[in-house]
Scaffold this active site. Structure first.
Site, PDB file in Angstrom:
ATOM      1  N   GLY A 263      -2.399 -10.021   3.523  1.00 41.28           N
ATOM      2  CA  GLY A 263      -2.216 -10.699   2.237  1.00 41.28           C
ATOM      3  C   GLY A 263      -0.765 -11.025   1.936  1.00 41.28           C
ATOM      4  O   GLY A 263       0.006 -11.400   2.822  1.00 41.28           O
TER       5      GLY A 263
ATOM      6  N   ASN B 140       0.870  -1.185   0.000  1.00 36.79           N
ATOM      7  CA  ASN B 140       0.000   0.000   0.000  1.00 36.79           C
ATOM      8  C   ASN B 140       0.907   1.234   0.000  1.00 36.79           C
ATOM      9  O   ASN B 140       2.122   1.117   0.107  1.00 36.79           O
ATOM     10  CB  ASN B 140      -0.955  -0.027   1.195  1.00 36.79           C
ATOM     11  CG  ASN B 140      -0.215  -0.176   2.507  1.00 36.79           C
ATOM     12  OD1 ASN B 140       0.672   0.625   2.823  1.00 36.79           O
ATOM     13  ND2 ASN B 140      -0.540  -1.219   3.263  1.00 36.79           N
TER      14      ASN B 140
ATOM     15  N   ASP C 194       1.617  -9.016   1.118  1.00 38.88           N
ATOM     16  CA  ASP C 194       2.488  -8.056   1.803  1.00 38.88           C
ATOM     17  C   ASP C 194       2.873  -8.573   3.199  1.00 38.88           C
ATOM     18  O   ASP C 194       4.058  -8.597   3.572  1.00 38.88           O
ATOM     19  CB  ASP C 194       1.731  -6.712   1.889  1.00 38.88           C
ATOM     20  CG  ASP C 194       2.589  -5.541   2.312  1.00 38.88           C
ATOM     21  OD1 ASP C 194       3.814  -5.708   2.487  1.00 38.88           O
ATOM     22  OD2 ASP C 194       2.022  -4.433   2.463  1.00 38.88           O
TER      23      ASP C 194
HETATM   24  N1  AR6 Z   1       2.176 -15.642  -2.630  1.00 40.12           N
HETATM   25  C1  AR6 Z   1       1.558 -15.306  -3.783  1.00 40.12           C
HETATM   26  N2  AR6 Z   1       0.355 -14.695  -3.820  1.00 40.12           N
HETATM   27  C2  AR6 Z   1      -0.239 -14.428  -2.624  1.00 40.12           C
HETATM   28  C3  AR6 Z   1       0.337 -14.736  -1.378  1.00 40.12           C
HETATM   29  C4  AR6 Z   1       1.608 -15.378  -1.414  1.00 40.12           C
HETATM   30  N3  AR6 Z   1       2.243 -15.719  -0.290  1.00 40.12           N
HETATM   31  N4  AR6 Z   1      -0.521 -14.330  -0.399  1.00 40.12           N
HETATM   32  C5  AR6 Z   1      -1.594 -13.799  -1.014  1.00 40.12           C
HETATM   33  N5  AR6 Z   1      -1.437 -13.856  -2.359  1.00 40.12           N
HETATM   34  P1  AR6 Z   1      -3.360  -8.951  -1.728  1.00 40.12           P
HETATM   35  P2  AR6 Z   1      -3.807  -6.397  -3.135  1.00 40.12           P
HETATM   36  C6  AR6 Z   1      -2.322 -13.397  -3.442  1.00 40.12           C
HETATM   37  O1  AR6 Z   1      -4.586  -8.756  -0.932  1.00 40.12           O
HETATM   38  O2  AR6 Z   1      -5.135  -6.849  -3.612  1.00 40.12           O
HETATM   39  C7  AR6 Z   1      -2.234  -5.727   1.793  1.00 40.12           C
HETATM   40  O3  AR6 Z   1      -2.794  -5.565   3.061  1.00 40.12           O
HETATM   41  C8  AR6 Z   1      -3.767 -13.174  -3.110  1.00 40.12           C
HETATM   42  O4  AR6 Z   1      -4.462 -14.415  -3.165  1.00 40.12           O
HETATM   43  O5  AR6 Z   1      -2.141  -9.449  -1.058  1.00 40.12           O
HETATM   44  O6  AR6 Z   1      -2.874  -5.713  -4.103  1.00 40.12           O
HETATM   45  C9  AR6 Z   1      -1.342  -4.551   1.401  1.00 40.12           C
HETATM   46  O7  AR6 Z   1      -0.661  -4.015   2.532  1.00 40.12           O
HETATM   47  C10 AR6 Z   1      -4.201 -12.252  -4.248  1.00 40.12           C
HETATM   48  O8  AR6 Z   1      -4.518 -13.018  -5.401  1.00 40.12           O
HETATM   49  O9  AR6 Z   1      -2.904  -7.563  -2.478  1.00 40.12           O
HETATM   50  C11 AR6 Z   1      -2.307  -3.584   0.812  1.00 40.12           C
HETATM   51  O10 AR6 Z   1      -2.925  -2.807   1.818  1.00 40.12           O
HETATM   52  C12 AR6 Z   1      -2.934 -11.458  -4.564  1.00 40.12           C
HETATM   53  O11 AR6 Z   1      -1.861 -12.125  -3.875  1.00 40.12           O
HETATM   54  C13 AR6 Z   1      -3.336  -4.461   0.146  1.00 40.12           C
HETATM   55  O12 AR6 Z   1      -3.282  -5.717   0.820  1.00 40.12           O
HETATM   56  C14 AR6 Z   1      -2.968 -10.024  -4.108  1.00 40.12           C
HETATM   57  O13 AR6 Z   1      -3.729  -9.913  -2.932  1.00 40.12           O
HETATM   58  C15 AR6 Z   1      -3.003  -4.724  -1.306  1.00 40.12           C
HETATM   59  O14 AR6 Z   1      -4.057  -5.441  -1.906  1.00 40.12           O
END
Ligand code: AR6
Length: 207
Positions: free
Chosen positions: A65, A57, A67
């Site tokens: 997630g 973010n 991050d």
């Molecule tokens: N490896 C690969 N993909 C993953 C993993 C992993 N270990 N964990 C989750 N995903 P998101 P955004 C996938 O929510 O939508 C955070 O709080 C997940 O299934 O991680 O860009 C940040 O700090 C999804 O398909 O990122 C921001 O505030 C994808 O990664 C916010 O979330 C992205 O999901 C960013 O949101």
């Protein structure tokens, strides 16, 4: 694994623990796009010129997630490195669509490229912002001589981006800069997203 067919063994430079479904799309004689299931925090290539992309973010100090998983796997030094990234305005180290680089610390990857995708229902032009997030991640990678880079599905979690539209942007943007890298990987945690990405790559990269 030992049971992988030989063509997949040859394709998979990656040893991604728990990763499977590795599919390789040659983009040029020297570059490939690779799509696989798995956990991006485990992504490992036999190179020091590698980076994983963190869907962060604007504050760039961790979150949930991917991050959260990346910060846990990298250890507390990553947060310290993020604090050192200068704020461009109060509380903002990385505006939406931009990218910043840090070391990977305890991660198997040498570097982390932090980018910020759009919040789909809030951003006034989510398509442009998502494209910028991929483009700027790739240009920061190029500036730092990265040759192997792995992306998750930016914005496809908490930020609510529709998978099919995100896949079109992700794959077409990577295709544009394919000559700058040896391998660009998508490491996709969710089987649904993996299937969408694979179908889209077959469509976009067919010729
Ligand atoms: N490896 C690969 N993909 C993953 C993993 C992993 N270990 N964990 C989750 N995903 P998101 P955004 C996938 O929510 O939508 C955070 O709080 C997940 O299934 O991680 O860009 C940040 O700090 C999804 O398909 O990122 C921001 O505030 C994808 O990664 C916010 O979330 C992205 O999901 C960013 O949101």
């Amino acid at each position: 694994t030992h049971s992988s067919p030989p063509f997949l063994m040859a394709a998979a430079r990656v040893s991604n623990e728990g990763g499977d479904g590795v599919v390789r799309f040659p983009l040029s004689p020297s570059a490939a796009l690779v799509i696989q299931k798995g956990d991006i925090t485990k992504w490992l290539v036999d190179s020091k010129t590698d980076a994983i992309v963190n869907p962060a973010n604007e504050q760039m100090l961790g979150g949930g997630g991917a991050d959260g998983a990346i910060h846990r796997a990298a250890g507390p030094d990553l947060l310290q490195a993020c604090y050192k990234v200068p704020e461009v305005r109060p509380g903002v180290r990385c505006p939406t669509g931009e990218a910043r680089i840090t070391p990977g610390f305890k991660l198997p990857a040498s570097h982390v490229i932090h980018t910020v995708g759009p919040i789909y229902n809030v951003d006034s032009n989510p398509q442009a912002s998502l494209r910028n997030a991929y483009r700027n991640s790739l240009s920061v990678a190029k500036e730092n001589s990265i040759q192997y880079i792995a992306f998750p599905a930016i914005s496809c979690g908490v930020y609510g981006y529709p998978f099919d539209e995100a896949a079109t942007i992700a794959i077409s943007t990577v295709k544009e800069s394919s000559n700058d890298f040896k391998e660009v990987h998508f490491v996709l945690f969710s089987p649904d997203i993996y299937n969408v990405w694979l179908n889209k790559a077959n469509e976009v990269l067919k010729d």
